[in-house]
Design an enzyme around this catalytic site. Structure first.
Site, PDB file in Angstrom:
ATOM      1  N   GLY A 142      29.395 -15.258  16.272  1.00  0.00           N
ATOM      2  CA  GLY A 142      29.797 -16.020  17.249  1.00  0.00           C
ATOM      3  C   GLY A 142      31.308 -15.763  17.841  1.00  0.00           C
ATOM      4  O   GLY A 142      32.226 -15.634  16.759  1.00  0.00           O
TER       5      GLY A 142
ATOM      6  N   GLN B 248      24.858 -32.201   9.620  1.00  0.00           N
ATOM      7  CA  GLN B 248      25.687 -32.453   8.425  1.00  0.00           C
ATOM      8  C   GLN B 248      25.444 -30.811   7.776  1.00  0.00           C
ATOM      9  O   GLN B 248      25.381 -29.909   8.511  1.00  0.00           O
ATOM     10  CB  GLN B 248      25.444 -33.475   7.358  1.00  0.00           C
ATOM     11  CG  GLN B 248      25.671 -34.934   7.853  1.00  0.00           C
ATOM     12  CD  GLN B 248      25.038 -35.388   8.935  1.00  0.00           C
ATOM     13  OE1 GLN B 248      23.647 -35.592   8.765  1.00  0.00           O
ATOM     14  NE2 GLN B 248      25.405 -35.741  10.089  1.00  0.00           N
TER      15      GLN B 248
ATOM     16  N   ASP C 185      30.046 -28.968  11.013  1.00  0.00           N
ATOM     17  CA  ASP C 185      30.721 -28.518  12.154  1.00  0.00           C
ATOM     18  C   ASP C 185      30.844 -27.087  12.139  1.00  0.00           C
ATOM     19  O   ASP C 185      31.720 -26.715  12.665  1.00  0.00           O
ATOM     20  CB  ASP C 185      31.881 -29.272  12.457  1.00  0.00           C
ATOM     21  CG  ASP C 185      31.990 -30.816  12.325  1.00  0.00           C
ATOM     22  OD1 ASP C 185      30.918 -31.239  12.998  1.00  0.00           O
ATOM     23  OD2 ASP C 185      32.813 -31.365  11.770  1.00  0.00           O
TER      24      ASP C 185
ATOM     25  N   LYS D  56      26.237 -25.406  14.566  1.00  0.00           N
ATOM     26  CA  LYS D  56      24.924 -25.455  14.548  1.00  0.00           C
ATOM     27  C   LYS D  56      24.102 -25.765  15.667  1.00  0.00           C
ATOM     28  O   LYS D  56      23.303 -24.969  16.164  1.00  0.00           O
ATOM     29  CB  LYS D  56      24.496 -26.574  13.612  1.00  0.00           C
ATOM     30  CG  LYS D  56      24.825 -26.200  12.058  1.00  0.00           C
ATOM     31  CD  LYS D  56      24.355 -27.535  11.190  1.00  0.00           C
ATOM     32  CE  LYS D  56      25.021 -29.040  11.701  1.00  0.00           C
ATOM     33  NZ  LYS D  56      26.687 -28.841  11.243  1.00  0.00           N
TER      34      LYS D  56
ATOM     35  N   ASN E 143      25.869 -39.646  13.085  1.00  0.00           N
ATOM     36  CA  ASN E 143      27.379 -39.144  12.188  1.00  0.00           C
ATOM     37  C   ASN E 143      27.454 -37.629  12.786  1.00  0.00           C
ATOM     38  O   ASN E 143      28.489 -37.230  12.737  1.00  0.00           O
ATOM     39  CB  ASN E 143      27.098 -39.235  10.911  1.00  0.00           C
ATOM     40  CG  ASN E 143      25.899 -38.737  10.124  1.00  0.00           C
ATOM     41  OD1 ASN E 143      24.797 -38.573  10.794  1.00  0.00           O
ATOM     42  ND2 ASN E 143      25.734 -38.920   8.843  1.00  0.00           N
TER      43      ASN E 143
ATOM     44  N   HIS F 174      33.268 -18.502  15.135  1.00  0.00           N
ATOM     45  CA  HIS F 174      34.564 -18.471  15.183  1.00  0.00           C
ATOM     46  C   HIS F 174      35.271 -16.952  14.782  1.00  0.00           C
ATOM     47  O   HIS F 174      36.531 -17.160  14.063  1.00  0.00           O
ATOM     48  CB  HIS F 174      35.242 -19.619  14.636  1.00  0.00           C
ATOM     49  CG  HIS F 174      35.206 -21.028  15.032  1.00  0.00           C
ATOM     50  ND1 HIS F 174      36.242 -21.226  16.168  1.00  0.00           N
ATOM     51  CD2 HIS F 174      34.284 -22.050  15.263  1.00  0.00           C
ATOM     52  CE1 HIS F 174      36.016 -22.370  16.640  1.00  0.00           C
ATOM     53  NE2 HIS F 174      34.683 -22.853  16.047  1.00  0.00           N
ATOM     54  N   VAL F 175      34.267 -16.080  14.886  1.00  0.00           N
ATOM     55  CA  VAL F 175      35.010 -14.798  14.275  1.00  0.00           C
ATOM     56  C   VAL F 175      36.378 -14.387  15.450  1.00  0.00           C
ATOM     57  O   VAL F 175      37.309 -13.777  15.071  1.00  0.00           O
ATOM     58  CB  VAL F 175      34.035 -13.609  14.393  1.00  0.00           C
ATOM     59  CG1 VAL F 175      34.692 -12.332  14.119  1.00  0.00           C
ATOM     60  CG2 VAL F 175      33.112 -14.002  13.514  1.00  0.00           C
TER      61      VAL F 175
ATOM     62  N   GLY G 277      27.725 -34.353  15.298  1.00  0.00           N
ATOM     63  CA  GLY G 277      28.001 -34.097  16.843  1.00  0.00           C
ATOM     64  C   GLY G 277      27.966 -32.696  16.748  1.00  0.00           C
ATOM     65  O   GLY G 277      28.578 -31.918  16.278  1.00  0.00           O
ATOM     66  N   HIS G 278      27.063 -32.390  17.736  1.00  0.00           N
ATOM     67  CA  HIS G 278      26.747 -30.919  17.999  1.00  0.00           C
ATOM     68  C   HIS G 278      27.242 -30.616  19.471  1.00  0.00           C
ATOM     69  O   HIS G 278      26.606 -31.037  20.424  1.00  0.00           O
ATOM     70  CB  HIS G 278      25.274 -30.650  18.024  1.00  0.00           C
ATOM     71  CG  HIS G 278      24.701 -30.958  16.547  1.00  0.00           C
ATOM     72  ND1 HIS G 278      23.505 -31.052  16.171  1.00  0.00           N
ATOM     73  CD2 HIS G 278      25.563 -31.429  15.160  1.00  0.00           C
ATOM     74  CE1 HIS G 278      23.357 -31.180  14.795  1.00  0.00           C
ATOM     75  NE2 HIS G 278      24.616 -31.419  14.418  1.00  0.00           N
TER      76      HIS G 278
HETATM   77  P1  GDP Z   1      28.131 -28.505  14.623  1.00  0.00           P
HETATM   78  O1  GDP Z   1      28.141 -29.853  14.193  1.00  0.00           O
HETATM   79  O2  GDP Z   1      27.512 -27.488  13.440  1.00  0.00           O
HETATM   80  O3  GDP Z   1      27.001 -28.440  15.925  1.00  0.00           O
HETATM   81  O4  GDP Z   1      29.399 -27.985  15.255  1.00  0.00           O
HETATM   82  P2  GDP Z   1      30.469 -28.876  16.324  1.00  0.00           P
HETATM   83  O5  GDP Z   1      29.813 -28.791  17.607  1.00  0.00           O
HETATM   84  O6  GDP Z   1      30.548 -30.178  15.838  1.00  0.00           O
HETATM   85  O7  GDP Z   1      31.676 -27.988  15.926  1.00  0.00           O
HETATM   86  C1  GDP Z   1      31.932 -26.597  16.416  1.00  0.00           C
HETATM   87  C2  GDP Z   1      32.937 -26.436  17.152  1.00  0.00           C
HETATM   88  O8  GDP Z   1      33.179 -25.007  17.611  1.00  0.00           O
HETATM   89  C3  GDP Z   1      32.631 -26.812  18.844  1.00  0.00           C
HETATM   90  O9  GDP Z   1      33.708 -26.920  19.335  1.00  0.00           O
HETATM   91  C4  GDP Z   1      31.841 -25.485  19.460  1.00  0.00           C
HETATM   92  O10 GDP Z   1      32.260 -25.538  20.743  1.00  0.00           O
HETATM   93  C5  GDP Z   1      33.039 -24.658  18.618  1.00  0.00           C
HETATM   94  N1  GDP Z   1      32.362 -23.067  18.636  1.00  0.00           N
HETATM   95  C6  GDP Z   1      31.025 -22.808  17.993  1.00  0.00           C
HETATM   96  N2  GDP Z   1      31.051 -21.594  17.804  1.00  0.00           N
HETATM   97  C7  GDP Z   1      32.362 -20.898  18.255  1.00  0.00           C
HETATM   98  C8  GDP Z   1      32.707 -19.643  18.108  1.00  0.00           C
HETATM   99  O11 GDP Z   1      32.126 -18.559  17.869  1.00  0.00           O
HETATM  100  N3  GDP Z   1      33.901 -19.388  18.555  1.00  0.00           N
HETATM  101  C9  GDP Z   1      34.914 -20.468  19.124  1.00  0.00           C
HETATM  102  N4  GDP Z   1      36.081 -20.244  19.449  1.00  0.00           N
HETATM  103  N5  GDP Z   1      34.277 -21.793  19.071  1.00  0.00           N
HETATM  104  C10 GDP Z   1      33.123 -22.024  18.708  1.00  0.00           C
HETATM  105  P1  IMO Z   2      27.476 -32.354  12.165  1.00  0.00           P
HETATM  106  O1  IMO Z   2      26.028 -32.436  12.044  1.00  0.00           O
HETATM  107  C1  IMO Z   2      30.943 -33.138   9.685  1.00  0.00           C
HETATM  108  C2  IMO Z   2      31.054 -36.704   6.840  1.00  0.00           C
HETATM  109  C3  IMO Z   2      32.059 -37.562   7.205  1.00  0.00           C
HETATM  110  C4  IMO Z   2      32.131 -38.112   5.921  1.00  0.00           C
HETATM  111  C5  IMO Z   2      30.874 -38.206   5.093  1.00  0.00           C
HETATM  112  C6  IMO Z   2      30.094 -39.201   5.036  1.00  0.00           C
HETATM  113  O2  IMO Z   2      28.329 -32.472  13.382  1.00  0.00           O
HETATM  114  O3  IMO Z   2      28.070 -31.126  11.364  1.00  0.00           O
HETATM  115  P2  IMO Z   2      28.814 -40.654   6.809  1.00  0.00           P
HETATM  116  O4  IMO Z   2      29.159 -41.243   8.222  1.00  0.00           O
HETATM  117  O5  IMO Z   2      27.570 -39.695   7.053  1.00  0.00           O
HETATM  118  O6  IMO Z   2      28.423 -41.737   5.766  1.00  0.00           O
HETATM  119  O7  IMO Z   2      30.317 -39.877   6.571  1.00  0.00           O
HETATM  120  O8  IMO Z   2      30.313 -37.024   6.060  1.00  0.00           O
HETATM  121  N1  IMO Z   2      30.168 -36.048   8.041  1.00  0.00           N
HETATM  122  C7  IMO Z   2      30.285 -35.136   8.764  1.00  0.00           C
HETATM  123  N2  IMO Z   2      31.321 -34.203   8.759  1.00  0.00           N
HETATM  124  N3  IMO Z   2      30.154 -33.279  10.573  1.00  0.00           N
HETATM  125  C8  IMO Z   2      29.186 -33.854  10.575  1.00  0.00           C
HETATM  126  O9  IMO Z   2      27.884 -33.587  11.279  1.00  0.00           O
HETATM  127  C9  IMO Z   2      29.095 -34.899   9.464  1.00  0.00           C
HETATM  128  N4  IMO Z   2      28.307 -36.025   9.232  1.00  0.00           N
HETATM  129  C10 IMO Z   2      29.063 -36.630   8.382  1.00  0.00           C
HETATM  130  O10 IMO Z   2      33.205 -37.289   7.740  1.00  0.00           O
HETATM  131  O11 IMO Z   2      33.192 -37.548   5.206  1.00  0.00           O
HETATM  132 MG    MG Z   3      29.430 -31.353  14.361  1.00  0.00          MG
END
Ligand code: GDP
Ligand code: IMO
Ligand code: MG
Length: 423
Positions: A412, A223, A13, A16, A38, A330-331, A40-41
């Protein structure tokens, strides 16, 4: 030709999806190589939000070839649903290909994920319960069902019947769960197979053609490094190899074809699920970061645990992945705190260490050593030029670069893909 890899350096998270979507603009092919739904982007385009779990984030750009590689585990119902949702929003999925070698997440994988977590009790991993772990287990056990089997009725029926014999025993007799209906699964999945058949192919050939034609290829990490099965905080990890090396296995290319590896991090740390977290702030500071950064899981909606940025981890990630650049998100968020701490080392048994321990028992003994910075409580969400950042933000970023030894290439300052400073 340039092949770029985007991977997570923390516990997932990091944001990416946002960078992949951004870099997809200048790519021809975007490839997912590990994990499953698993992930979530989140991608925000002109204020409109997309949450992708399985389909590469490059899909939002018209005409890009998007590939789900052999290293991914595919839940066909999720894939079809995600395709449908994109189509309804006017996004074409015609350029999507799924590896015939990718393994299929079956209903018993999801059920077993749930039952095993329950059985672990207080030691549960906190998985996403999407069946990821059990599916990779079957892959290693050589009893898995692959996409090439899903689209072949005869093979699929035979393999499913075989698997269900043992899975139903496990579910019923070991875990006390409810046995699954064989005929229902078969008819449901055969229908998925029919719908997905035209997307299933030897994607490795597509990738290699692109390499030979000097095309731009982007490998989309899911991940992150500390969730890696080999290099993460085992056993609190996922069941695949989301590190840069995972590209070679999960997409079937030789290491010589990788040119750039971008490591994405947040200006703080978050973790969803159980496991160690040395810089966690299980207090008002953590709550504040969660609210400011809106740290709630994209996949499960769970509140994410929050804490300070840990450079022991980032240095470790730089080494494991061979990072050629950092992308820090998140700077804008972290600067809203009056004081910002940066973990530069750990103190363990009275000694300062800068390496990341393997044993969780040893990791638990580690106390973060912090450097403190002043925040930059100004709205930087409209800044697009590095020089226009507040001095306090620049000081923080410079120190990160210095201690990790890798250049920051993207910064970011907000959710939207446009809210990025290219350094
Ligand atoms: P990923 O799984 O690595 O693609 O990341 P996620 O989408 O799960 O989580 C990143 C969260 O941070 C999302 O809610 C994005 O919209 C948010 N986000 C990403 N970059 C920034 C940033 O530079 N500033 C802020 N405020 N939010 C951001
Ligand atoms: P993105 O791509 C954050 C974590 C789960 C748990 C561990 C094992 O959005 O960054 P699993 O269901 O894979 O067997 O769970 O891995 N996990 C993540 N945490 N972002 C993810 O993906 C994750 N994918 C798995 O929360 O701790
Ligand atoms: Mg994610």
């Amino acid at each position: 030709m340039a092949t770029r890899v985007v991977i997570g350096t923390q516990w997932g998270d990091e944001g990416k999806g946002k960078y992949i979507d951004m870099l997809a603009r200048t790519s021809d092919v975007v490839v997912r190589f590990s994990g499953g739904n698993n992930a979530g982007h989140t991608i925000v385009v002109n204020g409109e939000k997309y949450a992708l779990h399985l389909i590469p984030s490059g899909i939002l750009h018209e005409g890009k070839t998007c590939i789900i590689g052999n290293g991914v585990v595919v839940d066909p119902a999720v894939l079809l649903d995600e395709m449908k949702q994109l189509n309804e929003r006017g996004i074409s999925t015609e350029r999507l290909f799924v590896s015939d070698r990718a393994h299929v997440i079956m209903p018993y994988h999801r059920v077993l994920d749930e039952l095993q977590e329950k059985f672990r009790g207080k030691d549960s991993i906190g998985t996403t319960k999407r069946g990821i772990g059990p599916c990779y287990c079957d892959k290693a056990d050589r009893s898995g069902i692959r996409m090439c089997d899903l689209v072949d009725e005869e093979v699929f029926i035979a393999k499913t019947r075989d698997n269900l014999k043992i899975k139903n025993l496990l579910i019923e007799k070991v875990y006390g769960g409810q046995r699954l209906d064989e005929e229902q699964i078969i008819s449901e999945y055969l229908e998925y197979g029919r719908k997905l058949k035209k997307y299933v192919t030897d994607v490795n050939a597509v990738i290699f053609d692109a390499i030979e034609q000097d095309k731009e290829i982007l490998f989309e990490g899911a991940q992150a490094t500390l969730l890696d099965l080999d290099f993460g905080t085992y056993p609190f990890v996922t069941s695949s190899n989301p590190i840069a090396g995972g590209v070679c296995v999960g997409a079937g290319i030789g290491p010589v074809y990788i040119n750039e590896v971008y490591g994405v991090l947040k200006a703080y740390t978050s973790r969803v699920g159980a496991g160690p977290f040395p810089t966690e702030q299980d207090n008002e500071i953590g709550d504040k970061i969660r609210e400011l950064g809106w740290e709630y899981g994209t996949t499960t909606g769970r509140p994410r645990r929050c804490g300070w940025l840990d450079l022991v981890m980032i240095r470790y990630a730089a080494r494991i992945n061979g990072l050629t650049g950092l992308a820090i998100n998140h700077v804008d968020t972290i600067g809203k705190l009056p004081k910002v701490k940066l973990c530069v080392a750990y103190k363990k048994d009275g000694q300062e260490i800068t390496s990341f321990p393997c044993s969780l028992k040893e990791l638990a003994k580690c106390e973060p050593v912090y450097e403190e910075f002043d925040g930059w409580d100004t709205d930087i969400s409209n800044v697009r030029n590095y020089n226009d950042l507040p001095d306090n933000a620049k000081k923080y970023l410079k120190r990160i670069e210095e201690l990790v030894g890798v250049k920051i290439k993207m910064i970011g300052v907000g959710k939207d893909r446009e809210q990025t400073i290219i350094v």
